[in-house]
Design a protein around this motif. Structure first.
Motif, PDB file in Angstrom:
ATOM      1  N   UNK A  34     -11.123   1.997 -41.684  1.00  0.00           N
ATOM      2  CA  UNK A  34     -12.459   1.472 -41.945  1.00  0.00           C
ATOM      3  C   UNK A  34     -12.476   0.819 -43.308  1.00  0.00           C
ATOM      4  N   UNK A  35     -13.000  -0.409 -43.359  1.00  0.00           N
ATOM      5  CA  UNK A  35     -13.079  -1.097 -44.640  1.00  0.00           C
ATOM      6  C   UNK A  35     -14.529  -1.478 -44.896  1.00  0.00           C
ATOM      7  N   UNK A  46     -16.534   9.736 -54.431  1.00  0.00           N
ATOM      8  CA  UNK A  46     -16.985  10.141 -53.094  1.00  0.00           C
ATOM      9  C   UNK A  46     -16.374  11.476 -52.677  1.00  0.00           C
ATOM     10  N   UNK A  47     -15.165  11.739 -53.186  1.00  0.00           N
ATOM     11  CA  UNK A  47     -14.542  13.028 -52.840  1.00  0.00           C
ATOM     12  C   UNK A  47     -15.227  14.201 -53.533  1.00  0.00           C
ATOM     13  N   UNK A  48     -15.894  13.905 -54.644  1.00  0.00           N
ATOM     14  CA  UNK A  48     -16.568  14.993 -55.378  1.00  0.00           C
ATOM     15  C   UNK A  48     -17.971  15.302 -54.840  1.00  0.00           C
ATOM     16  N   UNK A  74     -19.002  15.284 -38.754  1.00  0.00           N
ATOM     17  CA  UNK A  74     -17.731  14.620 -39.048  1.00  0.00           C
ATOM     18  C   UNK A  74     -17.214  14.938 -40.443  1.00  0.00           C
ATOM     19  N   UNK A  75     -18.120  15.048 -41.410  1.00  0.00           N
ATOM     20  CA  UNK A  75     -17.699  15.105 -42.811  1.00  0.00           C
ATOM     21  C   UNK A  75     -17.822  16.507 -43.401  1.00  0.00           C
ATOM     22  N   UNK A 174     -16.440   6.612 -42.609  1.00  0.00           N
ATOM     23  CA  UNK A 174     -15.800   6.184 -43.854  1.00  0.00           C
ATOM     24  C   UNK A 174     -15.649   7.374 -44.808  1.00  0.00           C
ATOM     25  N   UNK A 175     -16.698   8.161 -44.920  1.00  0.00           N
ATOM     26  CA  UNK A 175     -16.622   9.334 -45.795  1.00  0.00           C
ATOM     27  C   UNK A 175     -15.546  10.299 -45.302  1.00  0.00           C
ATOM     28  N   UNK A 176     -15.458  10.451 -44.003  1.00  0.00           N
ATOM     29  CA  UNK A 176     -14.437  11.335 -43.436  1.00  0.00           C
ATOM     30  C   UNK A 176     -13.048  10.796 -43.786  1.00  0.00           C
ATOM     31  N   UNK A 177     -12.881   9.503 -43.688  1.00  0.00           N
ATOM     32  CA  UNK A 177     -11.588   8.876 -43.984  1.00  0.00           C
ATOM     33  C   UNK A 177     -11.232   9.040 -45.472  1.00  0.00           C
ATOM     34  N   UNK A 178     -12.206   8.729 -46.346  1.00  0.00           N
ATOM     35  CA  UNK A 178     -11.969   8.812 -47.795  1.00  0.00           C
ATOM     36  C   UNK A 178     -11.641  10.237 -48.205  1.00  0.00           C
ATOM     37  N   UNK A 179     -12.268  11.169 -47.572  1.00  0.00           N
ATOM     38  CA  UNK A 179     -12.058  12.561 -47.944  1.00  0.00           C
ATOM     39  C   UNK A 179     -10.848  13.148 -47.243  1.00  0.00           C
ATOM     40  N   UNK A 180     -10.096  12.252 -46.578  1.00  0.00           N
ATOM     41  CA  UNK A 180      -8.808  12.647 -46.022  1.00  0.00           C
ATOM     42  C   UNK A 180      -8.899  13.711 -44.953  1.00  0.00           C
ATOM     43  N   UNK A 181      -9.966  13.676 -44.188  1.00  0.00           N
ATOM     44  CA  UNK A 181     -10.090  14.667 -43.129  1.00  0.00           C
ATOM     45  C   UNK A 181      -8.997  14.380 -42.091  1.00  0.00           C
TER      46      UNK A 181
END
Ligand code: F6R
Length: 368
Positions: A34-35, A46-48, A74-75, A174-181
Motif C-alpha cells: 500500500x502506498x 505511526x508505530x508509536x 486489523x491493527x 496501511x497502519x497494519x502494514x507500517x506496524x509490520x503486522x
C-alpha cells in the motif's frame, strides 16, 4: 449536467462504482504494497501510536464508526469514534501518541476543524480523510488521504460516504502494514475484495427498480426503523439519517441488540423496519439479526432485509429481501448502504421534496 437524472443525488448514487475505483487507484502496488503518498507522518511516529480517535459529523461520523471495527480488528490499536462537535468540550485525553483521523467530505466543517485544532494543540497527529482538495481541514492536518468521489452536489452525502469507507479501509491496512503486522496475505485478500467492489456495487445499482417499487406507497408512512449490528449498526443510522434529511420523515436507527432494552416498544403493526443482515455463516452475528427480524415481525412490523444473496434463512422471516453480492462482513457497509440511499431518494422524490437542497440544511456547515 445531471446526465439525465432527476437529481444530483441520484446521479451521485450511481457514480459510486467509479468513485470507489478512483479512490483505490494507484494506492496498491502489484508487489502487494500500500502506498499512501499523502501520509507525511513518519513510520516511526505511526508505530508509536497507542490510541486512535476518529472525528467527524453526521454521515462522516458513521463512516468513522465503521472504520473503528475494521481498524481495531486489523491493527489492534484501541480506536474511539467521536462526534467532532462533542470532542473538545469534554477534556479528551490526547497526547503525542494519539492519532486523530478527521473525516470530512467538504473539508470545511467547523466542528471538525475545531476538533482537530484542539487535538493538535495537545500534540496529536492528525490525518484527514477528505474529498475537497486544498480545503481547510486537510491544510490544517499533518497528512491527508483524499477520496476521489468528484464534486458532491446533493446535500445528502452518498458517494462521499462510500469513498470515506474505502479511505478508512486503506488507512487501516496501511497502519497494519507500517506496524509490520504478520498480515501480508490478508492485506492482499482484502485489497482484492476492495478492487472487486465497484463491479459488485454496480450489480446492486442494476436492481434499483426493486427499491423504487418498494418505495411506492411507503411515502405515506410516518415512522421508519432501521436496525443493524456490528458494522451494520452505523449503516442503520445512515439509512435513517438519509430519510430524515431529504424525506423529512421520522426515522431512527438502532443497534439491533438494543431493541429489547426499549425501542421495541414503539413498533406498531405495519411499521417498516429495515434490517441490515450480516453475511451468513461466519459467526453468530447473522443469526442474531435474523432473530431480531422475527421479534419485530411478531409485533406486526413490515420487515425489509438487506442481506447477502442466497441467504437461505432471512427470506423465511423478512417480507422483502434486498440482495447484496457476497463480501466479507467488514466490507459489507459499502454495498449495504446503497439500497438505503436509493430508498430515501425515491421516497423524497415521491413526496415532491427538493432532494438536492433539502430544507434547513447546507452542504457545508461552516458554523459551530
Ligand atoms: C449527511 C450529510 C451531513 C454531513 C456532515 C459532515 O448526508 O451530508 O451529515 O455528512 O455535515 O460534513 P463533511 O463530511 O463535509 O464534514
Amino acid at each position: 449536467e445531471k446526465d439525465g437524472y432527476d437529481w444530483f443525488m441520484r446521479k451521485e448514487i450511481f457514480e459510486q462504482p467509479k468513485a470507489i475505483s478512483d479512490t483505490l487507484l494507484g494506492r496498491y502496488s502489484p508487489q502487494g504494497e500500500l502506498t499512501l503518498d499523502e501520509i507525511h507522518i513518519s513510520p516511526e511516529t505511526l508505530r508509536r501510536v497507542n490510541k486512535i480517535i476518529i472525528l467527524g459529523c453526521g454521515t462522516a461520523h458513521y463512516a468513522g464508526m465503521v472504520a473503528k471495527y475494521a481498524i481495531e480488528h486489523w491493527v489492534r490499536i484501541p480506536c474511539e469514534v467521536e462526534l467532532a462537535s462533542e470532542f473538545r468540550y469534554r477534556d479528551p485525553i490526547v497526547d503525542s501518541q494519539t492519532l486523530c483521523v478527521a473525516i470530512s467530505q467538504s473539508g470545511e466543517t467547523a466542528d471538525t476543524l475545531q476538533a482537530i485544532r484542539h487535538a493538535r494543540e495537545q500534540g496529536a497527529k492528525v490525518i484527514a480523510i477528505c474529498n475537497t482538495n486544498g480545503s481547510t481541514i486537510p491544510r490544517e492536518s499533518d497528512a491527508v488521504i483524499y477520496t476521489y468521489a468528484g464534486p458532491e452536489i446533493g446535500v445528502a452525502s452518498t458517494k462521499g460516504f462510500t469513498t470515506q469507507l474505502i479511505a478508512c479501509y486503506l488507512l487501516g491496512l496501511y497502519l497494519a502494514q507500517v506496524r509490520g503486522m504478520k498480515f501480508g496475505d490478508e492485506i492482499r485478500t482484502i485489497m482484492d475484495e476492495l478492487e472487486a467492489m465497484p463491479a459488485k456495487m454496480q450489480s446492486v445499482l442494476d436492481h434499483a427498480d426493486q427499491i423504487y417499487t418498494l418505495a411506492k406507497g411507503m411515502e405515506d408512512e410516518e415512522d421508519f426503523i432501521f436496525i443493524g449490528r456490528h458494522v451494520g449498526y452505523p449503516i442503520a443510522l445512515e439509512g435513517a439519517l438519509k430519510l430524515k434529511e431529504i424525506a423529512y420523515l421520522h426515522a431512527e436507527g438502532f443497534a439491533a441488540g438494543e431493541l429489547k432494552h426499549g425501542p421495541i416498544a414503539i413498533i406498531n403493526p405495519g411499521m417498516p423496519v429495515f434490517a441490515v443482515v450480516p453475511p451468513q455463516g461466519r459467526d453468530q452475528l447473522h443469526d442474531k439479526v435474523v432473530s431480531n427480524i422475527q421479534e419485530v415481525r411478531a409485533r406486526g412490523a413490515r420487515t425489509i432485509a438487506v442481506a447477502e444473496q442466497d441467504d437461505n434463512e432471512v427470506d423465511q422471516f423478512a417480507e422483502v429481501v434486498i440482495s447484496l453480492p457476497k463480501v466479507s462482513t467488514l466490507l459489507q457497509p459499502v454495498l449495504a448502504v446503497v439500497p438505503l440511499q436509493l430508498f430515501a431518494c425515491e421516497i423524497a422524490t415521491l413526496l415532491g421534496n427538493d432532494v438536492d437542497q433539502p430544507r434547513n440544511l447546507a452542504k457545508s456547515v461552516t458554523v459551530e
